[in-house]
Design a protein around this motif. Structure first.
Motif, PDB file in Angstrom:
ATOM      1  N   PHE A 175       0.831  -1.204   0.000  1.00 12.78           N
ATOM      2  CA  PHE A 175       0.000   0.000   0.000  1.00 12.78           C
ATOM      3  C   PHE A 175       0.866   1.255   0.000  1.00 12.78           C
ATOM      4  CE2 PHE A 175      -2.803  -3.231   1.620  1.00 12.78           C
ATOM      5  CZ  PHE A 175      -4.072  -2.858   1.199  1.00 12.78           C
ATOM      6  N   GLU A 176       0.343   2.289  -0.612  1.00 16.91           N
ATOM      7  CA  GLU A 176       0.866   3.642  -0.437  1.00 16.91           C
ATOM      8  C   GLU A 176      -0.278   4.465   0.117  1.00 16.91           C
ATOM      9  OE1 GLU A 176       2.605   5.425  -3.841  1.00 16.91           O
ATOM     10  OE2 GLU A 176       4.439   4.221  -3.730  1.00 16.91           O
ATOM     11  N   THR A 177      -0.060   5.030   1.297  1.00 15.23           N
ATOM     12  CA  THR A 177      -1.134   5.647   2.097  1.00 15.23           C
ATOM     13  C   THR A 177      -2.246   4.618   2.244  1.00 15.23           C
ATOM     14  OG1 THR A 177      -2.156   6.707   0.165  1.00 15.23           O
ATOM     15  CG2 THR A 177      -0.502   7.973   1.386  1.00 15.23           C
ATOM     16  N   ASP A 178      -3.436   4.882   1.670  1.00 11.44           N
ATOM     17  CA  ASP A 178      -4.543   3.933   1.851  1.00 11.44           C
ATOM     18  C   ASP A 178      -4.923   3.264   0.529  1.00 11.44           C
ATOM     19  OD1 ASP A 178      -6.167   2.780   3.850  1.00 11.44           O
ATOM     20  OD2 ASP A 178      -7.915   3.885   3.126  1.00 11.44           O
ATOM     21  N   HIS A 179      -4.012   3.273  -0.420  1.00  9.51           N
ATOM     22  CA  HIS A 179      -4.306   2.717  -1.738  1.00  9.51           C
ATOM     23  C   HIS A 179      -3.298   1.635  -2.100  1.00  9.51           C
ATOM     24  CE1 HIS A 179      -7.217   5.938  -2.416  1.00  9.51           C
ATOM     25  NE2 HIS A 179      -6.304   6.790  -1.968  1.00  9.51           N
ATOM     26  N   VAL A 180      -3.761   0.645  -2.850  1.00  8.89           N
ATOM     27  CA  VAL A 180      -2.879  -0.427  -3.296  1.00  8.89           C
ATOM     28  C   VAL A 180      -1.872   0.133  -4.287  1.00  8.89           C
ATOM     29  CG1 VAL A 180      -2.753  -2.597  -4.553  1.00  8.89           C
ATOM     30  CG2 VAL A 180      -4.603  -2.209  -2.926  1.00  8.89           C
ATOM     31  N   HIS A 181      -0.608  -0.165  -4.034  1.00 11.22           N
ATOM     32  CA  HIS A 181       0.457   0.321  -4.917  1.00 11.22           C
ATOM     33  C   HIS A 181       0.866  -0.751  -5.925  1.00 11.22           C
ATOM     34  CE1 HIS A 181       4.064   2.156  -6.420  1.00 11.22           C
ATOM     35  NE2 HIS A 181       4.850   1.255  -5.862  1.00 11.22           N
ATOM     36  N   THR A 182       1.137  -1.955  -5.444  1.00 14.31           N
ATOM     37  CA  THR A 182       1.597  -3.010  -6.348  1.00 14.31           C
ATOM     38  C   THR A 182       1.540  -4.365  -5.651  1.00 14.31           C
ATOM     39  OG1 THR A 182       3.417  -3.676  -7.816  1.00 14.31           O
ATOM     40  CG2 THR A 182       4.016  -2.875  -5.637  1.00 14.31           C
ATOM     41  N   TRP A 183       1.791  -5.409  -6.402  1.00  5.63           N
ATOM     42  CA  TRP A 183       1.969  -6.752  -5.860  1.00  5.63           C
ATOM     43  C   TRP A 183       3.474  -6.989  -5.724  1.00  5.63           C
ATOM     44  CZ3 TRP A 183      -1.752  -9.661  -3.869  1.00  5.63           C
ATOM     45  CH2 TRP A 183      -3.069  -9.472  -4.293  1.00  5.63           C
ATOM     46  N   GLN A 212      -4.661 -12.767   0.273  1.00  2.74           N
ATOM     47  CA  GLN A 212      -4.509 -11.324   0.151  1.00  2.74           C
ATOM     48  C   GLN A 212      -5.761 -10.656  -0.417  1.00  2.74           C
ATOM     49  OE1 GLN A 212      -1.168  -9.314   0.709  1.00  2.74           O
ATOM     50  NE2 GLN A 212      -1.495 -10.971   2.159  1.00  2.74           N
ATOM     51  N   GLU A 213      -6.313 -11.188  -1.506  1.00  6.06           N
ATOM     52  CA  GLU A 213      -7.484 -10.552  -2.117  1.00  6.06           C
ATOM     53  C   GLU A 213      -8.704 -10.638  -1.216  1.00  6.06           C
ATOM     54  OE1 GLU A 213      -5.857 -11.526  -6.502  1.00  6.06           O
ATOM     55  OE2 GLU A 213      -5.987 -12.834  -4.785  1.00  6.06           O
ATOM     56  N   ALA A 214      -8.900 -11.812  -0.594  1.00  5.81           N
ATOM     57  CA  ALA A 214     -10.049 -11.965   0.306  1.00  5.81           C
ATOM     58  C   ALA A 214      -9.974 -10.952   1.438  1.00  5.81           C
ATOM     59  CB  ALA A 214     -10.083 -13.384   0.866  1.00  5.81           C
ATOM     60  N   CYS A 215      -8.782 -10.758   1.980  1.00  2.96           N
ATOM     61  CA  CYS A 215      -8.610  -9.796   3.068  1.00  2.96           C
ATOM     62  C   CYS A 215      -8.819  -8.370   2.570  1.00  2.96           C
ATOM     63  CB  CYS A 215      -7.219  -9.948   3.679  1.00  2.96           C
ATOM     64  SG  CYS A 215      -6.969  -8.968   5.167  1.00  2.96           S
ATOM     65  N   TYR A 216      -8.319  -8.074   1.373  1.00  5.74           N
ATOM     66  CA  TYR A 216      -8.459  -6.715   0.840  1.00  5.74           C
ATOM     67  C   TYR A 216      -9.926  -6.343   0.640  1.00  5.74           C
ATOM     68  CZ  TYR A 216      -8.515  -2.817  -2.410  1.00  5.74           C
ATOM     69  OH  TYR A 216      -8.783  -1.610  -3.004  1.00  5.74           O
ATOM     70  N   TRP A 217     -10.699  -7.216  -0.003  1.00  2.00           N
ATOM     71  CA  TRP A 217     -12.098  -6.893  -0.268  1.00  2.00           C
ATOM     72  C   TRP A 217     -12.904  -6.799   1.027  1.00  2.00           C
ATOM     73  CZ3 TRP A 217     -12.572  -4.608  -4.499  1.00  2.00           C
ATOM     74  CH2 TRP A 217     -11.904  -5.002  -5.648  1.00  2.00           C
ATOM     75  N   THR A 218     -12.562  -7.636   2.012  1.00  2.00           N
ATOM     76  CA  THR A 218     -13.235  -7.546   3.306  1.00  2.00           C
ATOM     77  C   THR A 218     -12.873  -6.242   4.005  1.00  2.00           C
ATOM     78  OG1 THR A 218     -13.115  -9.950   3.501  1.00  2.00           O
ATOM     79  CG2 THR A 218     -13.649  -8.724   5.498  1.00  2.00           C
ATOM     80  N   PHE A 272     -18.008   1.063   8.220  1.00  4.70           N
ATOM     81  CA  PHE A 272     -17.682   1.875   9.395  1.00  4.70           C
ATOM     82  C   PHE A 272     -16.914   3.117   8.937  1.00  4.70           C
ATOM     83  CE2 PHE A 272     -17.927  -2.551  10.851  1.00  4.70           C
ATOM     84  CZ  PHE A 272     -18.911  -2.439  11.815  1.00  4.70           C
ATOM     85  N   SER A 273     -17.540   3.889   8.088  1.00  3.70           N
ATOM     86  CA  SER A 273     -16.875   5.042   7.481  1.00  3.70           C
ATOM     87  C   SER A 273     -16.509   6.123   8.494  1.00  3.70           C
ATOM     88  CB  SER A 273     -17.766   5.644   6.388  1.00  3.70           C
ATOM     89  OG  SER A 273     -19.035   5.997   6.924  1.00  3.70           O
ATOM     90  N   SER A 274     -17.166   6.111   9.649  1.00  5.25           N
ATOM     91  CA  SER A 274     -16.858   7.127  10.665  1.00  5.25           C
ATOM     92  C   SER A 274     -15.585   6.806  11.432  1.00  5.25           C
ATOM     93  CB  SER A 274     -18.018   7.243  11.663  1.00  5.25           C
ATOM     94  OG  SER A 274     -18.239   6.004  12.326  1.00  5.25           O
ATOM     95  N   SER A 275     -15.065   5.598  11.270  1.00  3.40           N
ATOM     96  CA  SER A 275     -13.838   5.210  11.953  1.00  3.40           C
ATOM     97  C   SER A 275     -12.644   5.936  11.350  1.00  3.40           C
ATOM     98  CB  SER A 275     -13.634   3.697  11.842  1.00  3.40           C
ATOM     99  OG  SER A 275     -12.324   3.338  12.239  1.00  3.40           O
ATOM    100  N   ARG A 276     -11.611   6.127  12.155  1.00  7.93           N
ATOM    101  CA  ARG A 276     -10.411   6.785  11.641  1.00  7.93           C
ATOM    102  C   ARG A 276      -9.492   5.809  10.914  1.00  7.93           C
ATOM    103  NH1 ARG A 276      -5.920   6.230  15.143  1.00  7.93           N
ATOM    104  NH2 ARG A 276      -6.366   5.278  17.160  1.00  7.93           N
ATOM    105  N   TYR A 277      -9.878   4.537  10.844  1.00  7.24           N
ATOM    106  CA  TYR A 277      -9.058   3.527  10.186  1.00  7.24           C
ATOM    107  C   TYR A 277      -9.449   3.388   8.725  1.00  7.24           C
ATOM    108  CZ  TYR A 277      -8.152   2.443  15.051  1.00  7.24           C
ATOM    109  OH  TYR A 277      -7.822   2.539  16.370  1.00  7.24           O
ATOM    110  N   GLY A 278      -8.460   3.222   7.861  1.00  2.52           N
ATOM    111  CA  GLY A 278      -8.694   3.067   6.446  1.00  2.52           C
ATOM    112  C   GLY A 278      -8.560   1.622   6.004  1.00  2.52           C
ATOM    113  N   VAL A 279      -8.637   1.400   4.693  1.00  6.76           N
ATOM    114  CA  VAL A 279      -8.566   0.040   4.149  1.00  6.76           C
ATOM    115  C   VAL A 279      -7.257  -0.630   4.527  1.00  6.76           C
ATOM    116  CG1 VAL A 279      -8.516  -1.309   2.016  1.00  6.76           C
ATOM    117  CG2 VAL A 279     -10.092   0.612   2.226  1.00  6.76           C
ATOM    118  N   SER A 280      -6.146   0.089   4.393  1.00  8.29           N
ATOM    119  CA  SER A 280      -4.841  -0.511   4.703  1.00  8.29           C
ATOM    120  C   SER A 280      -4.730  -0.876   6.186  1.00  8.29           C
ATOM    121  CB  SER A 280      -3.709   0.439   4.310  1.00  8.29           C
ATOM    122  OG  SER A 280      -3.794   1.667   5.024  1.00  8.29           O
TER     123      SER A 280
END
Length: 402
Positions: free
Chosen positions: A17-25, A78-84, A92-100
């Protein structure tokens, strides 16, 4: 995120990840080499990702190449965890935690997935992982919210003695020191008992006279609770001890998440993944899961799906819609209640009743077809399998794994 399609990549690459976005495999050389050897040694070229996941899970269960197997399975999930993680972040969009953040929280506990998965049930490891990852993320979020909003004094009052002892042991303290700290904590709880009915999460630091009373309580109990020659304690020492207890409890209940791609401490190069042993054993292919067994499990899985689909179709339309909303639309029970203009507890009860209806259908089929009596252990396994199936059935379509 670009999905993986090649078996070699599926079992040897990890999301970065880079910040909260997938960068690469990112490819792990040791896992790639291990998987390459096994693919070359296999006499069958059409084996699926599901087959290899069962193979590596069997190796992990048998303590054969366990660390390597765990690495392959962590890559596979990895993919199953990412989509979950993405679904949890939306819910839980109000949480301060992001996808990463959610991703790292769940992958740090992948051992729980491997321990809980039972391949004999005929289900897919990815579907089981998705359901369990979601549960782990929600539980961690609940714990972190509770800990984040508590002051040190409120946390100490909420803490049980068992958790405190576990936290102090995790902190590396010897038993005699733990005994002193526990006595300080019990004295604190006995004396500092605020009377306010609300707002206890932000308890203030005890007043000076309260500290003196806590120290007096400790010193009165020390000769019977500790060694006869145990030293008396001052107010300053007492406060230091309790602050250490709070720090240890936070570290134990809210551990820092470490990425498997994190450089090892004290080294400029190298990652935790590099510690996987370089021990490929091609002869283990002789012990591979029999294809016939895999086909049997796949058939049972298909039959179970048919049973549950039939049971869902027999439900009234509002019940079917409720299942659809809860399992595919990323809505919380509260959001569904607002959408349907109902109380949250009504939604909770209806979901519980629907799960019970589907579980009954599954248990009846199991008894009639597989001749398995639905005792408590079987029902518990079926309940977990049902949640897994519902998550997979209503979730996004599976990624193309070849």
């Amino acid at each position: 995120m670009q999905p993986r399609t090649a078996l070699l990549a599926i079992f040897s690459t990890f999301l970065q990840f880079e910040t909260d976005h997938v960068h690469t495999w990112a490819s792990d050389p040791k896992l790639r080499r291990s998987m390459q050897i096994h693919l070359e040694q296999s006499q069958q070229t059409d084996l699926s990702a599901k087959f290899w996941s069962l193979y590596w899970h069997k190796r992990w269960r048998a303590d054969t190449m366990q660390k390597v197997a765990a690495g392959h399975l962590a890559a596979y999930l990895q993919e199953a965890c990412y989509w979950t993680a993405q679904k949890t972040s939306t819910r839980f969009s109000s949480s301060r935690y992001g996808v990463s953040d959610y991703f790292q929280i769940a992958m740090a506990q992948v051992d729980k997935i491997l321990k809980g998965f039972n391949s004999d049930q005929g289900f897919n490891l990815q579907n089981y992982a998705s359901a369990t990852f979601a549960s782990l993320m929600r539980e961690t979020l609940r714990q972190r919210r509770e800990i984040d909003i508590c002051s040190d004094w409120a946390l100490l009052r909420k803490l049980s003695q068992k958790r405190l002892v576990e936290a102090l042991k995790n902190h590396g303290m010897p038993q005699d020191t733990i005994n002193r700290y526990v006595l300080a904590w019990t004295s604190f709880k006995a004396i500092y008992a605020p009377q306010q009915a609300t707002g206890t999460q932000k308890l203030e630091k005890p007043a000076a006279e309260v500290w003196s009373a806590i120290a007096t309580q400790y010193n009165q109990e020390r000769t019977t609770q500790l060694l006869p020659n145990a030293a008396a304690i001052t107010v300053e020492e007492l406060e230091t001890i309790l602050m250490t207890c709070a720090k240890a409890a936070r570290a134990y209940l809210y551990p820092a998440q470490i990425s498997i791609n994190t450089p090892r401490p004290g080294q400029d190069a190298g990652e935790f993944l590099d510690q996987l042993p370089n021990t490929e054993q091609a002869s283990l292919l002789e012990e591979m899961i029999a294809t016939e067994d895999v086909k049997t499990r796949q058939t049972q899985h298909q039959q179970i799906g048919e049973v549950l689909v039939t049971a869902i179709q027999a439900l009234d339309p509002p019940s079917q819609s409720l299942l659809q909303l809860y399992y595919s639309q990323a809505y919380t029970q509260q959001q569904i209640a607002e959408k349907l203009e109902m109380k949250q507890y009504t939604i909770s009860r209806r979901l519980t009743k629907l799960r019970k209806t589907l579980l009954t259908a599954l248990a009846t089929w199991s008894q009639e077809t597989l001749h398995i009596s639905p005792d408590s252990d079987v029902l518990k396994a079926m309940s977990s399998s049902l949640e897994e199936w519902l998550t997979g059935h209503y979730g996004p379509p599976p990624l193309p794994l070849h």
